[in-house]
Scaffold this active site. Sequence first.
Site, PDB file in Angstrom:
ATOM      1  NE  ARG A 113      -3.778  -2.238   2.404  1.00 39.40           N
ATOM      2  CZ  ARG A 113      -3.532  -3.463   2.886  1.00 39.40           C
ATOM      3  NH1 ARG A 113      -2.356  -3.719   3.457  1.00 39.40           N
ATOM      4  NH2 ARG A 113      -4.451  -4.411   2.808  1.00 39.40           N
ATOM      5  CE  LYS A 128      -8.276  -1.492   4.666  1.00 35.40           C
ATOM      6  NZ  LYS A 128      -8.729  -1.433   3.252  1.00 35.40           N
ATOM      7  CG  HIS A 147      -4.244   1.593  -3.525  1.00 31.88           C
ATOM      8  ND1 HIS A 147      -4.792   0.362  -3.791  1.00 31.88           N
ATOM      9  CD2 HIS A 147      -4.228   1.704  -2.184  1.00 31.88           C
ATOM     10  CE1 HIS A 147      -5.113  -0.242  -2.666  1.00 31.88           C
ATOM     11  NE2 HIS A 147      -4.772   0.541  -1.671  1.00 31.88           N
ATOM     12  NE  ARG A 185      -2.702  -3.040  -1.956  1.00 37.99           N
ATOM     13  CZ  ARG A 185      -2.365  -4.041  -1.141  1.00 37.99           C
ATOM     14  NH1 ARG A 185      -1.070  -4.304  -0.929  1.00 37.99           N
ATOM     15  NH2 ARG A 185      -3.269  -4.785  -0.536  1.00 37.99           N
ATOM     16  CG  HIS A 192      -6.026  -8.765   0.264  1.00 33.18           C
ATOM     17  ND1 HIS A 192      -6.274  -9.127  -1.043  1.00 33.18           N
ATOM     18  CD2 HIS A 192      -5.817  -7.423   0.243  1.00 33.18           C
ATOM     19  CE1 HIS A 192      -6.237  -8.054  -1.820  1.00 33.18           C
ATOM     20  NE2 HIS A 192      -5.958  -7.013  -1.065  1.00 33.18           N
ATOM     21  CE1 TYR A 235      -0.588 -25.140   6.825  1.00 32.69           C
ATOM     22  CE2 TYR A 235      -1.997 -24.035   5.223  1.00 32.69           C
ATOM     23  CZ  TYR A 235      -1.062 -25.020   5.525  1.00 32.69           C
ATOM     24  OH  TYR A 235      -0.606 -25.848   4.542  1.00 32.69           O
TER      25      TYR A 235
END
Length: 380
Positions: free
Chosen positions: A214, A241, A304, A307, A331, A341
């Site tokens: 970001r 974030k 941005h 991304r 994310h 995991y």
Amino acid sequence: MTPAGSKLWKFKFRNKLGAEKKLSLGAYPDLSLKEARELRDAARNKVARGIDPAEQKQRDKRAAKISAANSFEAVAKAYIAKNERDGLAEATVRKRRWFLDIVRKPLGARPIAEIEPYEILDAVRPFEAAKNDEKAHRTLQFIGQVFRYAVANQIAGSDPTRDLRGALSSRKPKHHAAILEPVKVGGLMRAIDGYDGQPITQFALRLSPYVFVRPGELRRAEWSEIDLEGAVWRIPAAKMKGRQEHAVPLASQSLAVLKQAQELTGDGQYVFPSIRSRRNPMSENTVNAALRRLGFGSDEMTAHGFRAMASTLLNESGKWSADAIERALAHKDKDHIRAAYHRGAHWQERVEMAQWWADYLDMLRDGADVIPISNNVAAG
């Protein structure tokens, strides 16, 4: 009459326990005889209903004092301080301070328990009138968060923003413009190589497509977070974030850019400091401004957008698992067990993917014949 010559209206009464008390009504001539009689009659009515008017007057004074102390600004600051204690991302906390700044004038000094819905609308409607629907909605959302904090702490009785649903124009979704076609990505990479602005901006712009973090994470990168020997950049949870530490594998191209930047800024805190003060990171608009200078409009490419560019082309390549790509984009997985995991499960794949991605970008930049990557993968 007092020895000092003051003339005061007082009402003598007995409370429900029979004790004699006096209630001060005001001073003469500021309070006329007619007004004093009206106040006396109101107090007498309270006594008849078992209410001690003197005690109620003191309670009202205390309530007014508490209300004045609990201004919207004071409560909002307490709410933001709680956000910091809760470990919210630095960018989130900073954004909420910004929202407080823009509503400070219309709402800041008002006792929060006394604010009416129309006052809140008056505070956000100017943004709507300027056709900035998103700003209007997000400001209203912040005000609601402050009110809900106040309700939870018994500072306000209710959240008036609940009654304002539907009052503002429907928010239009905002998409970050991005270049997604391989041929055009090659043109973008060549343009970036030809950027001749400030050296620090050059480094930030060149690193952006390789790491696709970001924009706020990039511009606030610190040298203490980057391990050039280990080829990894570890972004602290406070800056993320999703409020989880994020490790970014660094391809050889990323390392080359960072080593060049280190010669210029390595003795300071920030990898990309502000040109005005090395104690601060570069402005949030710096990379976007550089893209505009290169001729890419805001509807074509944004900081941005790197991304979205990486996400689209990595997925289309068919070489990498969706989970690895999602982890690379940081994310957040709502399933905490699954997230724990996957944070470690795809590291080696992400390292390989970072180098493949950097090599692929360089191939596009160098103008190689672009074969649809899905066919290329199938052939290989």
